[in-house]
Design a protein around this motif. Structure first.
Motif, PDB file in Angstrom:
ATOM      1  N   UNK A  26      -4.551 -12.913   2.221  1.00  0.00           N
ATOM      2  CA  UNK A  26      -4.131 -11.889   3.159  1.00  0.00           C
ATOM      3  C   UNK A  26      -4.067 -12.880   4.350  1.00  0.00           C
ATOM      4  N   UNK A  27      -2.834 -12.698   5.127  1.00  0.00           N
ATOM      5  CA  UNK A  27      -2.581 -13.585   6.314  1.00  0.00           C
ATOM      6  C   UNK A  27      -3.637 -12.957   7.477  1.00  0.00           C
ATOM      7  N   UNK A  28      -4.286 -13.904   8.187  1.00  0.00           N
ATOM      8  CA  UNK A  28      -5.223 -13.553   9.425  1.00  0.00           C
ATOM      9  C   UNK A  28      -4.490 -13.109  10.514  1.00  0.00           C
ATOM     10  N   UNK A  29      -5.183 -12.459  11.445  1.00  0.00           N
ATOM     11  CA  UNK A  29      -4.529 -12.303  12.746  1.00  0.00           C
ATOM     12  C   UNK A  29      -5.013 -10.929  13.241  1.00  0.00           C
ATOM     13  N   UNK A  30      -4.529 -10.379  14.410  1.00  0.00           N
ATOM     14  CA  UNK A  30      -4.881  -9.179  14.930  1.00  0.00           C
ATOM     15  C   UNK A  30      -4.509  -7.905  14.018  1.00  0.00           C
ATOM     16  N   UNK A  31      -3.570  -8.165  13.193  1.00  0.00           N
ATOM     17  CA  UNK A  31      -3.205  -7.183  12.343  1.00  0.00           C
ATOM     18  C   UNK A  31      -3.824  -7.267  10.925  1.00  0.00           C
ATOM     19  N   UNK A  32      -4.786  -7.836  10.823  1.00  0.00           N
ATOM     20  CA  UNK A  32      -5.442  -8.044   9.442  1.00  0.00           C
ATOM     21  C   UNK A  32      -5.672  -6.782   8.611  1.00  0.00           C
ATOM     22  N   UNK A  33      -6.149  -5.796   9.208  1.00  0.00           N
ATOM     23  CA  UNK A  33      -6.376  -4.632   8.520  1.00  0.00           C
ATOM     24  C   UNK A  33      -5.054  -4.056   8.033  1.00  0.00           C
ATOM     25  N   UNK A  34      -3.990  -3.944   8.831  1.00  0.00           N
ATOM     26  CA  UNK A  34      -2.829  -3.643   8.421  1.00  0.00           C
ATOM     27  C   UNK A  34      -2.129  -4.400   7.050  1.00  0.00           C
ATOM     28  N   UNK A  35      -2.398  -5.622   7.316  1.00  0.00           N
ATOM     29  CA  UNK A  35      -2.037  -6.621   6.312  1.00  0.00           C
ATOM     30  C   UNK A  35      -2.613  -6.500   5.126  1.00  0.00           C
ATOM     31  N   UNK A  36      -3.774  -6.099   5.088  1.00  0.00           N
ATOM     32  CA  UNK A  36      -4.763  -5.850   3.802  1.00  0.00           C
ATOM     33  C   UNK A  36      -3.917  -4.590   3.343  1.00  0.00           C
ATOM     34  N   UNK A  37      -3.696  -3.598   3.722  1.00  0.00           N
ATOM     35  CA  UNK A  37      -3.554  -2.304   3.305  1.00  0.00           C
ATOM     36  C   UNK A  37      -1.969  -2.459   2.659  1.00  0.00           C
ATOM     37  N   UNK A  38      -1.164  -3.206   3.366  1.00  0.00           N
ATOM     38  CA  UNK A  38       0.250  -3.567   2.990  1.00  0.00           C
ATOM     39  C   UNK A  38      -0.202  -4.292   1.544  1.00  0.00           C
ATOM     40  N   UNK A  39      -0.777  -5.356   1.454  1.00  0.00           N
ATOM     41  CA  UNK A  39      -0.856  -6.325   0.312  1.00  0.00           C
ATOM     42  C   UNK A  39      -1.503  -5.326  -0.924  1.00  0.00           C
ATOM     43  N   UNK A  40      -2.538  -4.722  -0.814  1.00  0.00           N
ATOM     44  CA  UNK A  40      -3.310  -4.004  -1.643  1.00  0.00           C
ATOM     45  C   UNK A  40      -2.147  -2.921  -2.251  1.00  0.00           C
ATOM     46  N   UNK A  41      -1.434  -2.039  -1.344  1.00  0.00           N
ATOM     47  CA  UNK A  41      -0.740  -1.214  -1.758  1.00  0.00           C
ATOM     48  C   UNK A  41       0.631  -1.985  -2.783  1.00  0.00           C
ATOM     49  N   UNK A  42       0.995  -3.015  -2.095  1.00  0.00           N
ATOM     50  CA  UNK A  42       2.078  -3.573  -2.868  1.00  0.00           C
ATOM     51  C   UNK A  42       1.562  -4.088  -4.170  1.00  0.00           C
ATOM     52  N   UNK A  43       0.405  -4.234  -4.362  1.00  0.00           N
ATOM     53  CA  UNK A  43      -0.053  -4.947  -5.658  1.00  0.00           C
ATOM     54  C   UNK A  43      -0.355  -3.780  -6.563  1.00  0.00           C
ATOM     55  N   UNK A  44      -0.882  -2.703  -6.047  1.00  0.00           N
ATOM     56  CA  UNK A  44      -1.298  -1.715  -6.968  1.00  0.00           C
ATOM     57  C   UNK A  44       0.151  -1.012  -7.494  1.00  0.00           C
ATOM     58  N   UNK A  45       1.162  -1.065  -6.993  1.00  0.00           N
ATOM     59  CA  UNK A  45       2.519  -0.651  -7.843  1.00  0.00           C
ATOM     60  C   UNK A  45       2.711  -1.278  -9.055  1.00  0.00           C
ATOM     61  N   UNK A  46       2.133  -2.396  -9.259  1.00  0.00           N
ATOM     62  CA  UNK A  46       1.945  -2.887 -10.691  1.00  0.00           C
ATOM     63  C   UNK A  46       0.835  -2.413 -11.551  1.00  0.00           C
ATOM     64  N   UNK A  47       0.121  -1.801 -10.937  1.00  0.00           N
ATOM     65  CA  UNK A  47      -1.327  -1.201 -11.623  1.00  0.00           C
ATOM     66  C   UNK A  47      -2.391  -1.965 -11.212  1.00  0.00           C
ATOM     67  N   UNK A  48      -3.573  -1.162 -11.277  1.00  0.00           N
ATOM     68  CA  UNK A  48      -4.965  -1.812 -10.695  1.00  0.00           C
ATOM     69  C   UNK A  48      -5.946  -1.096 -11.352  1.00  0.00           C
ATOM     70  N   UNK A  49      -7.246  -1.324 -11.509  1.00  0.00           N
ATOM     71  CA  UNK A  49      -8.249  -0.427 -12.150  1.00  0.00           C
ATOM     72  C   UNK A  49      -9.453  -0.659 -11.073  1.00  0.00           C
TER      73      UNK A  49
END
Length: 451
Positions: free
Chosen positions: A76-99
């Motif tokens: 995940x990219x660091x920075x002031x928007x770290x929390x938003x970046x994490x949410x975006x990345x997790x949501x993006x990857x869960x589209x392919x699946x995750x358990x």
């Protein structure tokens, strides 16, 4: 001929029956379990990622693995928007699946993942210390790193300290202070006062920080708790303590995490500095040496300058064992639990491919409703109910969780190096050099053995 035809028909029928049975079994028992981890990129985080991958590979090549762990990691990219970046990345990857999701970092990123896991009912394994219990707690999270709060409270009470100084390390701090005060007040009627100071962001200023501190506190008895989760910053601060050009006879430092290394013991044992620390890793087992050898083989920088595996890497290794054991427990109870989860190798959840944080983002299935992970509650319950130990390959001893998803009933080695002022110069009296502490969260036990 009729007899031959009859036998042939029987063989064909048997083959068809076996084929149908195998297909049914393959549909019931998943060939893989999808595990995904997320972290901001850093040298220390990279060590944890390598330990996670090593544990997954060891499990997948084991003779008793009924399913494979499909593990992937994402930075995940660091920075002031770290929390938003994490949410975006997790949501993006869960589209392919995750358990199951593994969170390596603390801070804003971990808080974001916790909230998302709660919303999506996605099992979450955290490598950071648990937060002060909140109401309601996150049912889907387990934390493999124990909190040092109760351990520190027991240590302070045992030492009969009435005043402490906590050196916090900003974003690298790991001791939940409300929890520390909670345990101190619960276990003792004596009041303990505390002063909070923050370490400089620049490690090059540690020596000057100590010098200024001594100018103000040289006439006082100083019981100092060093609260940092950064192994690199901790080593630089300990080096500054050792090279300080003033008397520290009235100081007692406590390394308030689980990374007081054998190197540290050796370096402080021949001086006049009082220092204590804790160790969580079992270094007697084969699993420890296998991981250490693997990390060193990958790159010497994965093993720190002192030739040891730190707690973050050990806990990452154990987090993967927790994930595998949780799913194995689910399937031992109901081997058809994930029937229909995979179709032609693709992950499905509640009849739709993948998991979407925002169902409107699915252009292929416009009628998709919002849906949490359909097996999340079952898996989370299995994770909280499991118990594994060194016989299962853990590096940090017994692993089991309480109702909040926090570690309980684990062993800690306590190292207490205390100078003997009555002895000759540079002599060190080692009290409780290797003491086993049995911590029973919620059972009010604390130190069972402390010399």
């Amino acid at each position: 001929m009729p007899y031959v035809s009859h036998c042939l028909a029987q063989h064909i029928a048997l083959l068809l029956w076996v084929t149908i049975l195998l297909v049914q079994l393959s549909l019931q028992y998943p060939s893989k379990v999808i595990i995904k981890s997320f972290t901001t990129s850093s040298e220390e985080a990279n060590v944890a990622v390598q330990a996670l991958q090593f544990a997954a590979d060891e499990i997948n090549t084991g003779p008793e693995a009924p399913f494979r762990l499909a593990y992937d990691h994402y930075d995940i990219e660091t920075g002031s928007s770290e929390g938003w970046s994490v949410v975006n990345k997790v949501c993006q990857e869960l589209k392919e699946g995750g358990m199951t999701v593994i969170s390596i970092d603390g801070g804003r990123g971990n808080e974001a993942v916790r909230g998302l896991a709660d919303t999506l009912e996605m099992p979450l394994i955290s490598l950071t210390s648990p937060l002060y219990p909140q109401d309601p707690p996150n049912f889907f999270e387990v934390s493999v790193r124990p909190s040092s709060a109760e351990l520190l409270a027991d240590f302070i009470i045992h030492k009969r300290w009435r005043e402490i100084i906590m050196l916090t390390d900003g974003e690298f701090s790991g001791v939940p202070l409300p929890w520390l005060w909670h345990h101190l007040h619960r276990k003792s009627n004596r009041s303990t006062s505390a002063q909070l100071l923050e370490l400089p962001r620049d490690p090059e200023k540690f020596s000057e920080f100590l010098r200024q501190f001594n100018l103000e506190r040289s006439n006082f008895t100083n019981r100092i708790l060093i609260d940092t989760t950064s192994a690199a910053r901790q080593q630089k601060f300990l080096a500054a303590i050792r090279t300080a050009q003033f008397s520290q006879a009235n100081y007692h430092y406590v390394v308030a995490n689980f990374d007081f290394l054998p190197y540290d013991v050796e370096m402080f044992q021949n001086g006049n500095i009082n220092i204590s620390g804790f160790q969580l890793i079992n270094k007697e087992g084969r699993a420890y040496w296998n991981l250490k050898k693997h990390l060193k083989k990958l790159d010497d920088t994965f093993i720190n300058t002192y030739g040891d595996v730190d707690s973050r890497a050990a806990l990452a290794h154990d987090a993967m064992l927790v994930a595998w054991s949780g799913f194995a427990k689910c399937l031992a109870t109901n081997d058809s639990l994930f029937h229909g989860t995979f179709r032609h190798g693709r992950f499905f959840n509640r009849g739709y491919p993948g998991i979407y944080c925002d169902p409107l983002a699915d252009r292929v299935h416009p009628a998709r409703p919002f849906a949490s992970f359909e097996h999340g509650r079952t898996v989370a319950k299995a994770l909280r109910g499991l118990r594994i130990d060194a016989k299962d390959g853990t590096l940090t001893g017994d692993i089991e969780f309480d109702r909040f998803g926090h570690r309980k009933n684990y062993d800690v080695a306590v190292v207490d190096l205390v100078s003997n002022t009555k002895a000759t110069f540079n002599s060190k009296e080692v009290r409780s050099k290797w003491i086993t502490l049995r911590v029973h969260f919620g059972q009010d036990v604390g130190f069972l053995c402390y010399a």
